[in-house]
Design an enzyme around this catalytic site. Structure first.
Site, PDB file in Angstrom:
ATOM      1  N   ASP A  44       0.834  -1.195   0.000  1.00 55.44           N
ATOM      2  CA  ASP A  44       0.000   0.000   0.000  1.00 55.44           C
ATOM      3  C   ASP A  44       0.877   1.256   0.000  1.00 55.44           C
ATOM      4  O   ASP A  44       1.903   1.310   0.691  1.00 55.44           O
ATOM      5  CB  ASP A  44      -0.867  -0.035   1.278  1.00 55.44           C
ATOM      6  CG  ASP A  44      -1.945   1.033   1.305  1.00 55.44           C
ATOM      7  OD1 ASP A  44      -2.809   1.016   0.419  1.00 55.44           O
ATOM      8  OD2 ASP A  44      -1.910   1.883   2.211  1.00 55.44           O
TER       9      ASP A  44
ATOM     10  N   GLU B   8       1.602  -0.431  -4.965  1.00 62.66           N
ATOM     11  CA  GLU B   8       0.646   0.617  -5.315  1.00 62.66           C
ATOM     12  C   GLU B   8       1.425   1.919  -5.490  1.00 62.66           C
ATOM     13  O   GLU B   8       1.750   2.596  -4.522  1.00 62.66           O
ATOM     14  CB  GLU B   8      -0.412   0.779  -4.216  1.00 62.66           C
ATOM     15  CG  GLU B   8      -1.527   1.696  -4.662  1.00 62.66           C
ATOM     16  CD  GLU B   8      -2.165   2.508  -3.535  1.00 62.66           C
ATOM     17  OE1 GLU B   8      -3.222   3.083  -3.791  1.00 62.66           O
ATOM     18  OE2 GLU B   8      -1.601   2.598  -2.439  1.00 62.66           O
TER      19      GLU B   8
HETATM   20  C1  NOJ Z   1      -4.499   2.940  -0.865  1.00 61.76           C
HETATM   21  C2  NOJ Z   1      -5.641   2.033  -0.595  1.00 61.76           C
HETATM   22  O1  NOJ Z   1      -5.948   1.340  -1.773  1.00 61.76           O
HETATM   23  C3  NOJ Z   1      -6.765   2.916  -0.127  1.00 61.76           C
HETATM   24  O2  NOJ Z   1      -7.982   2.216  -0.038  1.00 61.76           O
HETATM   25  C4  NOJ Z   1      -6.387   3.514   1.188  1.00 61.76           C
HETATM   26  O3  NOJ Z   1      -7.389   4.434   1.586  1.00 61.76           O
HETATM   27  C5  NOJ Z   1      -5.056   4.262   1.081  1.00 61.76           C
HETATM   28  N1  NOJ Z   1      -4.077   3.528   0.343  1.00 61.76           N
HETATM   29  C6  NOJ Z   1      -4.489   4.512   2.443  1.00 61.76           C
HETATM   30  O4  NOJ Z   1      -4.043   3.322   2.998  1.00 61.76           O
END
Ligand code: NOJ
Length: 544
Positions: A207, A268
């Site tokens: 993440d 991500e």
């Molecule tokens: C990316 C995640 O996909 C999202 O759902 C989340 O709110 C943020 N990161 C913070 O962790």
């Protein structure tokens, strides 16, 4: 699918890297299937529905967070990194899930959330209690004065504590950022990785992977440089892409490499410019970076082609793997994106952000089906978001009082947030909860979803579910699909056509008029009915 060729180029990862051409299905556990009737999905519910994934034919499943959490951000606020929230089950349920998935030849990857934790995490509580200047505060980013950084969810990225100090949170105030320059943080996350690797996961989705380290001194951002991560020409900000990340991910890679079977990471990282992605892809750390660049696109052949060309070039030149994505739990569902005035996708108005927009559901669904055939025919791996295989639309009209995404309130209700793509899945029946579980649902479901349930689509050969099954099955069999190369074909304006060797052609008609099909032997699959030798508008076809 691991026996297929990997592209030429300076690839760091070998041919056993299953993730290079995998189809991965994302489960948002809270909204997938509920076994115990509390209205929230759970691991036993997901286990009971595992054959849905096996029938789809996916290679792997990514489980979004199921860790103990106050759910201030749907579980991306983690209070305990090595346990299962009682709402979702137990560690034994997790082990049972991994074993049952393995028995179906499905790998499991889990989310790791290293940028921030929950304000309920014991270390943050200790830091608050220990006060300014204490070693406990060093684990986080406490300062006497805030800088000008804004939270990704709206509002300032700093919150003041009763003793006067401020702490940094790039997301919600309930999600304090870890201090990645503290060796304890590094060591803690190494243990977290090992914990889940020991339990048999095949990898991690990381993440917010570009933001862990912040520039020394936490300098102000240049006014105007914050904003949508994919905005063209957006300049770097001091909490992104810091050089220490590459070394960190190399060290994680070594941890993964010590386990049998190749295990990978998918990061991500939203990159507007391929130059930002290049250092990660050419290094020997991250196995993959999500390619989110198709998601903000309007339904336009030229715009899709430009992103596909640029991304494919990046993958070829670096030898890296950038799986294609058309949906996830953070963006409006594609069946709705493609069903609105496409100028509003390019430049959303205040009304669009509030969900006040006319949707042509039939058009959106047709285009989403065509987009799926495009996604699954491109070189490399692809991620599917739960419910997209059913053609679910975004639930735009969800009542305001039901909304739970912190973005709704933090933006002063200027943006409805992400709840509309997180609605519990409809499995069967003609009214809510549509077989989601024996209780209710934590978010309401629309009243008109009876025709979208898995049961309603299962035996309909023309259903979106069966289109996905057929496409994934063909992708497994066809030697041209998965990783590899592509060649563009000349095509009329508004049409994309490409070939992949041996003997595969994809054609997608983004335009308003039917176009003739190119010479071919057989129609392998089409996203909608074909009328005598032509490809209708908003339709894709796979040809041999
Ligand atoms: C990316 C995640 O996909 C999202 O759902 C989340 O709110 C943020 N990161 C913070 O962790």
């Amino acid at each position: 699918m691991s026996d297929k060729a990997v592209p030429d180029g300076p690839a760091v990862f070998d041919g056993d890297a299953w993730w290079r051409d995998a189809v991965v299905y994302q489960i948002y556990p809270r909204s997938f299937a509920d076994a115990d009737g509390d209205g929230q999905g759970d691991l036993p519910g997901a286990l009971a529905r595992l054959d849905h994934l096996a029938d789809l034919g996916v290679d792997a499943v990514w489980l979004s967070p199921f860790y103990p959490s106050p759910l201030a951000d749907g579980g991306y606020d983690v209070a305990h990194y090595t346990d299962v929230d009682p709402r979702y089950g137990t560690l034994a349920d997790f082990d049972a899930y991994v074993a049952a998935a393995a028995a179906r030849d499905i790998k499991v990857i889990v989310d790791i959330v290293p940028n921030h934790c929950s304000a309920a995490h014991p270390r943050f509580r200790q830091a608050l209690a220990a006060g300014p200047g204490s070693p406990e505060r060093e684990w986080f980013l406490f300062r006497d004065e805030p800088n000008n950084w804004q939270s990704m969810f709206g509002g300032p990225a700093w919150t003041q504590t009763p003793d006067g100090q401020w702490y940094l949170h790039l997301f919600d105030s309930a999600q304090p950022d870890w201090n990645w320059r503290h060796p304890g943080v590094t060591a803690m996350f190494e243990d977290v990785l090992r914990f889940w690797l020991d339990r048999g996961v095949s990898g991690f989705r990381i993440d917010v992977a570009a933001m862990l380290f912040k520039e020394d001194g936490l300098p102000d951002v240049v006014p105007g440089s914050q904003g949508a991560p994919l905005a063209p020409g957006r300049s770097a900000v001091p909490y992104e892409h810091q050089p220490e990340l590459l070394e960190l991910y190399r060290s994680w890679r070594k941890i993964l490499a010590a386990y049998p079977g190749p295990r990978g990471t998918v990061a991500e990282i939203w990159f507007a410019d391929p130059a930002q992605a290049r250092p990660y892809l050419t290094g020997d750390g991250l196995a993959q970076l999500f390619n989110f660049r198709l998601m903000p696109l309007p339904w336009s052949a030229a715009e899709f082609r430009a992103v596909i060309e640029e991304s494919h070039r990046l993958a070829r030149e670096t030898g890296g793997s950038i799986p294609w994505v058309l949906g996830n739990h953070d963006v409006p569902r594609m069946a709705t994106r493609f069903g609105i005035d496409q100028d509003l996708v390019r430049a959303p108005t205040a009304d669009v952000l509030l969900g006040r927009v006319a949707v042509d559901h039939e058009l959106g669904r047709r285009r989403a089906r065509a987009a799926t055939l495009l996604l699954l025919a491109l070189p490399g791996a692809a991620y599917l978001y739960q419910g997209d295989e059913l053609g679910l639309p975004e639930y735009l009209d969800m009542p305001a009082q039901a909304r739970q995404d912190p973005m709704f309130e933090r933006t002063g209700r200027a943006f409805i947030g992400r709840d509309g793509c997180r609605v519990p899945l409809p499995w069967s029946g003609t009214s809510a909860p549509y077989g989601f579980g024996p209780g209710g649902t934590w978010l309401p479901q629309p009243a008109d979803w009876a025709h979208l349930t898995v049961a309603a689509q299962r035996d309909d050969p023309g259903s979106t579910l069966n289109l996905h099954r057929a496409a994934i099955a063909l992708r497994r069999e066809h030697p041209a699909l998965g990783d590899g190369d592509l060649t563009w074909l000349d095509a009329p304006p508004g049409v994309l056509a490409l070939t992949r060797e041996p003997g595969f052609t994809l054609m997608v008609n983004f335009g308003p008029d039917a176009v003739p099909l190119p010479p071919h032997h057989d129609v392998l699959l089409a996203s909608g009915p074909l009328d005598g030798g032509v490809l209708p508008a908003d339709t894709a076809v796979w040809l041999s």
